[in-house]
Design an enzyme around this catalytic site. Structure first.
Site, mmCIF file in Angstrom:
data_model
loop_
_atom_site.group_PDB
_atom_site.id
_atom_site.type_symbol
_atom_site.label_atom_id
_atom_site.label_comp_id
_atom_site.label_asym_id
_atom_site.label_seq_id
_atom_site.Cartn_x
_atom_site.Cartn_y
_atom_site.Cartn_z
ATOM 1 N N ASP A 54 29.192 -4.727 9.232
ATOM 2 C CA ASP A 54 30.266 -5.599 8.751
ATOM 3 C C ASP A 54 30.636 -6.517 9.914
ATOM 4 O OD1 ASP A 54 32.681 -6.781 8.049
ATOM 5 O OD2 ASP A 54 33.445 -5.004 7.011
ATOM 6 N N ARG A 58 24.971 -16.495 -13.964
ATOM 7 C CA ARG A 58 25.144 -15.231 -13.230
ATOM 8 C C ARG A 58 23.943 -14.995 -12.317
ATOM 9 N NH1 ARG A 58 23.818 -10.752 -15.652
ATOM 10 N NH2 ARG A 58 24.786 -11.303 -17.625
ATOM 11 N N LYS A 81 37.511 -14.458 5.151
ATOM 12 C CA LYS A 81 38.127 -14.532 6.479
ATOM 13 C C LYS A 81 37.607 -15.750 7.245
ATOM 14 C CE LYS A 81 39.738 -10.721 4.792
ATOM 15 N NZ LYS A 81 39.173 -9.419 5.056
ATOM 16 N N TYR A 106 37.710 -1.180 8.077
ATOM 17 C CA TYR A 106 38.557 -1.798 7.059
ATOM 18 C C TYR A 106 38.955 -0.756 6.000
ATOM 19 C CZ TYR A 106 39.980 -4.911 3.303
ATOM 20 O OH TYR A 106 40.677 -5.517 2.306
HETATM 21 C C1 LIG Z 1 38.794 -8.253 4.341
HETATM 22 C C2 LIG Z 1 37.719 -7.382 4.835
HETATM 23 C C3 LIG Z 1 36.810 -6.786 3.952
HETATM 24 C C4 LIG Z 1 36.913 -6.921 2.446
HETATM 25 O O1 LIG Z 1 36.694 -8.212 2.039
HETATM 26 P P1 LIG Z 1 37.396 -8.881 0.713
HETATM 27 O O2 LIG Z 1 36.904 -10.266 0.758
HETATM 28 O O3 LIG Z 1 38.873 -8.749 0.920
HETATM 29 O O4 LIG Z 1 36.946 -8.096 -0.459
HETATM 30 C C5 LIG Z 1 35.796 -6.023 4.515
HETATM 31 N N1 LIG Z 1 35.687 -5.850 5.849
HETATM 32 C C6 LIG Z 1 36.552 -6.401 6.713
HETATM 33 C C7 LIG Z 1 36.378 -6.176 8.177
HETATM 34 C C8 LIG Z 1 37.601 -7.178 6.243
HETATM 35 O O5 LIG Z 1 38.461 -7.709 7.116
#
Ligand SMILES: *Cc1c(COP(=O)(O)O)cnc(C)c1O
Length: 391
Positions: free
Chosen positions: A182, A58, A207, A110
């Protein structure tokens, strides 16, 4: 070690070379060129407290370490931390705060981030103020002595709004607040927020970083050592760490980030222009159009415009949108984005269903809005598919 095979961390190397070699040290035990999947929970110590830097998985894992080094290199940062998902990475950032602290966040972001803020953290006494961050004056106006964090997303999901990272960074710094960006939609190939003054970059590695729709993962990258220590403490204490197999998959995905992103951008531009010229299409949201409100800033802070596009039809009804969403044959109807295959999504009922309808519509996210994650297939095939679906 043969220095030619070492990690080329120097910023003098071009992006494509850094991407391929980021974090890639040959395995010290065997010389394996690819970091092995260290599928282990613990590490044997030669005497109590005598170990090779790894005690319990961890806290530390060599596959995760290779990935975290790669993430740092890609974002021009000093430290990377990987998490079990994008929202777990966001969760760790909010855990830097205490009751009474205020967060200024984008009003178009998001849906899962909004849900985490409002449904999980508000009850712990953290206050979230949502503003349209595309106008930096709104952020200045919302600053109070309690502001500890500014949270932005650019381009935003799903309206592709662009926020000026450097300008928001100056405002946050003056207020003594941390700026977290982000960067999921742009990926480190298109935009590096730390270079523009951000304190933390957050990614849903699910992504573009992973890139193959086969893993859920999140990442944070930062320069400040104190911030890194605090976030590492949260990562270890709260335990939202990714498994070694998932780290391997993202490491592998990263190696082709630049070639994938080039094609995402090329295909994205072709499809954005096709949609814009289509008689049944009302509006196309893509920052690469010169008359887009965010164009000048996008041009300044991004290397290209990406493969995410949203659009509305002249008939902005749910029925008309549903017909398109269920008629594509190459674009798959699914949440998520950033994989090699093209996806089509209906934010109002899918990715953004957790945002109350009136809140959504106020921010321009109508019932008829359709979002595309343009993949790296043949552009002509993709356009033919959209043409027959729009009809
Ligand atoms: C998908 C996404 C998230 C969240 O990420 P996960 O891997 O699904 O937990 C946060 N911000 C954006 C812009 C996203 O597209």
């Amino acid at each position: 070690m043969n220095s030619a095979a070492g990690t080329p961390e120097k910023k003098t190397l071009k992006l494509a070379t850094r991407i391929i070699h980021a974090g890639a040290e040959p395995d010290p035990g065997t010389g394996a060129i690819m970091t092995p999947i260290y599928q282990t929970s613990t590490y044997v110590q030669t005497a109590p407290g005598q170990h090779k830097g790894y005690e319990y998985a961890r806290s530390q894992n060599p596959t995760r370490k290779a990935l975290e080094d790669a993430l740092a290199i890609l974002e021009n940062g000093k430290h990377g931390l990987a998490f079990g998902s994008g929202v777990a990475a966001t969760d760790a950032v909010i855990k830097l705060l205490s009751p009474g602290d205020e967060v200024i966040a984008a009003n178009d972001m998001y849906g899962g981030t909004y849900r985490l803020f409002t449904k999980v953290f508000e009850k712990f006494g953290i206050k979230f103020i949502y503003v349209d961050t595309t106008n930096v004056d709104n952020v200045s106006a919302a600053i109070t002595p309690a502001t500890k964090l500014v949270w932005i997303e650019t381009p935003t999901n799903p309206l592709m709004n662009i926020t000026d990272i450097a300008a928001i960074s100056s405002i946050s710094k003056a207020a003594g607040a941390i700026l977290c960006v982000d960067n999921t939609f742009a990926s480190p190939y298109l935009q590096n927020p730390l270079d523009l003054g951000a304190d933390i970059v957050m990614h849903s590695a699910t992504k573009y970083l992973g890139g193959h729709s086969d893993v859920i993962q999140g990442a944070l990258v930062m320069n400040d050592a104190t911030l890194k220590d605090q976030l590492y403490f949260i990562q270890k204490s709260c335990g939202a760490v990714p498994g070694p197999m998932d780290c391997f998959l993202v490491l592998r995905g990263i190696k082709t980030l630049h070639v994938r992103m080039q094609r995402h951008c090329e295909n994205g531009a072709l499809i954005a222009h096709f949609l814009r010229n289509h008689p049944k299409v009302e509006r196309v949201y893509w920052p690469g159009f010169e008359d887009n409100a965010g164009y000048a800033i996008a041009k300044k802070q991004m290397r290209d415009f990406g493969g995410m596009i949203s659009f509305t039809l002249k008939d902005d009804s749910l029925e008309a949108a549903h017909k398109v969403l269920s008629s594509t044959t190459i674009f798959a109807l699914a949440e998520s984005l950033g994989g090699v295959e093209s996806l089509i999504n209906h934010p109002a009922s899918m990715t953004h269903a957790s945002i109350p309808r009136e809140e959504r519509i106020k921010n321009g996210l109508t019932d008829g809005l359709i979002r595309l994650s343009v993949g790296i297939e043949d552009a002509e095939d993709l356009i033919t598919d959209l043409e027959q679906a729009i009809g």
